[in-house]
Design a protein around this motif. Structure first.
Motif, short mmCIF file in Angstrom:
data_model
loop_
_atom_site.label_atom_id
_atom_site.label_comp_id
_atom_site.label_asym_id
_atom_site.label_seq_id
_atom_site.Cartn_x
_atom_site.Cartn_y
_atom_site.Cartn_z
N LEU A 26 68.88 108.90 15.69
CA LEU A 26 68.19 109.87 14.99
C LEU A 26 68.15 109.55 13.48
N GLU B 185 70.28 116.57 19.73
CA GLU B 185 69.89 116.83 18.41
C GLU B 185 68.45 116.75 17.99
N TRP B 186 67.43 116.07 19.16
CA TRP B 186 66.17 115.95 18.72
C TRP B 186 65.65 117.41 18.86
N GLN B 187 66.17 118.20 19.96
CA GLN B 187 65.66 119.74 20.31
C GLN B 187 66.13 120.51 19.11
N TRP B 190 63.78 119.67 16.22
CA TRP B 190 62.26 120.35 16.43
C TRP B 190 62.14 121.81 16.65
#
Lengths: 313, 284
Positions: A26, B185-187, B190
């Motif tokens: 990330l 983390e991406w969720q 977003w």
């Protein structure tokens, strides 16, 4: 995507730390774009500025070379025909006087705003003060031109009111200063507003309780505590004024009169040199000189604000 | 007893003359700040070729003239292509940078924070010359794309600053709660961070759009035969004071007024919240 989800769901609920493992991916994803862009399209042009200044022009085309020719020719004309040194002096003079004026007037504005308006109006007043900054600068400069012109709005209004006196500032550096003041005032007002707002009101109350007059309170409490903000805004206003071209060329009329003489600002010299010669390498040398002066102003500002910070604590 | 006296003395209305003086000064300052804008609005509806007082009556002729002026209109459409694209790209880059600086600790973090913000301190004149050099080497000069590229670099700091202000006001526990509930983390990014930062992103976009829409010097150097609106206005100003400019000015002022209303409603509360440490309210 699916494997990320399944992996994350194994993270125990009690773990209040971030999920492990994917952080780097990330982070790299988020960093890639800004890093790439600022390297290529921000550092790039600046490095190119230096590289180009060493190149030369052959048959109206810029060709790679390694020559100090441009520096030498600018150096020779520093005090010669083109009179770069006088233009730099003019710019420094106009920038310093504008910045001083700007800090004084905006400082008074912020003090009046914070201490004479009820606090529920502070936000609205600040909103209004910043409003002009959002409108086109070149159009505001144009407006000042028709306001200040010899037969412009202010002068015709004065004679319509039967006043003989006429304003004759257009095409002088005074008009340049008006344009620059109008341009930088909103920025400086915000910096000083944040500065003054962050002064502990109890300190002011304490000074007043102990019998200090308003003037003494201002001089011994507000002013010293605002020193960092004042130094920073002076520095900021001078940088804006030194790098600006529009006020100088449209309101100052290119070579506006001032105490230094009827000489253009350095920024205007750079622009007219480019449109006159399109000799980019030479213009790069002038730009580098400008950057060096700005770095000097910035460093002086940093030193100044550090000293101011130390004098408080 | 003493406290009562103190309270009265520190009241802003304690010295009416000084308060009055302060308010008069504020009034004069606001006249100074708004005089140019009001001037152009009023004189765009006046018959006069040269703005003077008293006016010569109301008319719409400058608006008619403007809408038959191909140069100004094509410049306006150039600007309306360049600025939204530049602002969107600047907001995306600005968000990435703001999030990274806000959330991660990595080598060069403070350097990145400085480098991203630096363009705002460098006069556009310098950047314009540098961009012209670089882009002409890449054969990208003299087209709208070159203005877009330069404007993204110029406006990213502004967008990033606003977005970071917003992100720094979000409590870190928000993200932690999302992770604890099993989001990746991406969720989280977003579905939690992005919606919460939306007002900051919108404010940053509007600021970037405005900067790009008004930017003159860089566009003057790199736009070539595809001038943006400020460049064309400058050409007009250098020739003569054409009152069509008043008309386009009015339109732009009304337009910027709308943007301003939107942006300031988003941005100013953040600045005020950041500058008043005493009252830390929970971000909505």
């Amino acid at each position: 995507m699916a494997d990320i989800v399944s992996e994350a769901s194994t993270v125990p609920l009690t773990n209040s730390k971030k999920p492990r493992g994917r952080t780097n991916r990330l982070m790299i994803a988020m960093l890639a774009l800004p890093t790439f862009y600022s390297l290529v399209f921000f550092i790039g042009p600046l490095i190119f500025l230096i590289a180009l200044s060493l190149w030369k022009v052959e048959n109206f085309r810029v060709v790679p070379a390694f020559t100090l020719e441009n520096y030498i020719s600018v150096g020779q004309q520093m005090f010669g025909n083109s009179n770069y040194s006088i233009a730099i002096l003019q710019s420094l003079y106009v920038a310093a006087t504008t910045a001083a004026l700007c800090v004084a007037l905006c400082g008074a504005f912020v003090l009046a705003l914070v201490y004479t308006l009820p606090s529920r109006l502070h936000r609205l007043a600040l909103l209004l003060a910043v409003a002009p900054f959002w409108t086109s600068y070149i159009l505001r400069v144009f407006a000042w031109q028709i306001l200040l012109a010899k037969r412009g709005i202010i002068n015709t209004a004065l004679s319509a009111m039967g006043i003989d006196w006429q304003l004759a500032v257009l095409n002088t550096q005074t008009a340049t200063r008006i344009g620059l003041l109008h341009y930088s005032a909103p920025v400086i007002i915000v910096i000083l507003f944040v500065t003054v707002k962050s002064i502990d009101r109890d300190l002011i109350e304490a000074a007043r309780n102990l019998g200090a007059t308003r003037w003494t309170t201002f001089r011994t409490v507000i002013l010293p505590l605002s020193r960092v903000g004042i130094v920073l805004s002076f520095c900021f206003a001078s940088i804006i004024a030194f790098g600006d071209v529009l006020s100088g060329s449209i309101l100052g009329g290119g070579a506006g009169r001032s105490l230094v003489g009827s000489v253009p600002l350095f920024a205007n010299v750079i622009m007219s040199d480019y449109s006159g010669s399109t000799n980019l390498p030479r213009v790069c040398v002038l730009a580098i000189i400008m950057v060096l002066i700005l770095v000097f102003i910035l460093m002086a500002g940093m030193k100044g604000s550090e000293a101011a910070q130390r004098s408080i604590s | 007893m003493a406290e009562v006296v103190v309270l009265r003395r520190s009241n802003p209305d304690g010295r009416p003359l000084l308060t009055l003086l302060g308010r008069v000064y504020l009034g004069v300052a606001f006249v100074f700040l708004f005089l140019p804008i009001i001037t152009l609005l009023v004189f765009s509806f006046q018959k006069n070729q040269y703005a003077s007082i008293p006016g010569q009556g109301w008319s719409l002729r400058w608006y008619e003239k403007l809408f038959s002026d191909d140069m100004l209109l094509s410049a306006l459409s150039n600007s309306l292509i360049v600025s939204p694209i530049a602002a969107t790209a600047a907001s995306i880059i600005g968000f990435c940078a703001a999030y990274a600086v806000n959330r991660f600790v990595f080598p060069g973090r403070s350097t990145l924070a400085v480098v991203i913000v630096l363009p705002i301190l460098i006069p556009p004149l310098i950047l314009g010359i540098g961009f012209l050099g670089l882009l002409s080497r890449l054969h990208l000069e003299g087209q709208l794309l070159s203005v877009i590229i330069a404007h993204v670099a110029l406006t990213t700091p502004a967008a990033m600053a606003i977005i970071q202000l917003r992100l720094s006001q979000l409590p870190a526990s928000l993200e932690e709660a999302s992770w604890n509930l099993g989001a990746t983390e991406w969720q989280t990014l977003w579905k939690v961070v992005l919606p919460c930062a939306a007002s900051g992103i919108a404010g940053g976009w509007l600021l970037a759009f405005t900067f790009s829409f008004d930017e003159f010097v860089i566009a003057w150097f790199v736009s070539g035969f595809q001038p943006t609106l400020p460049v064309t206005i400058y050409t007009y100003l250098a020739a003569s004071a054409d009152p069509s400019l008043n008309a386009i000015a009015s339109i732009i002022f009304v337009f910027s007024g709308l943007l301003l209303a939107g942006a300031e409603l988003l941005v100013i509360p953040m600045v005020i919240r950041a500058s008043s440490p005493g009252r830390r309210s929970v971000p909505a």
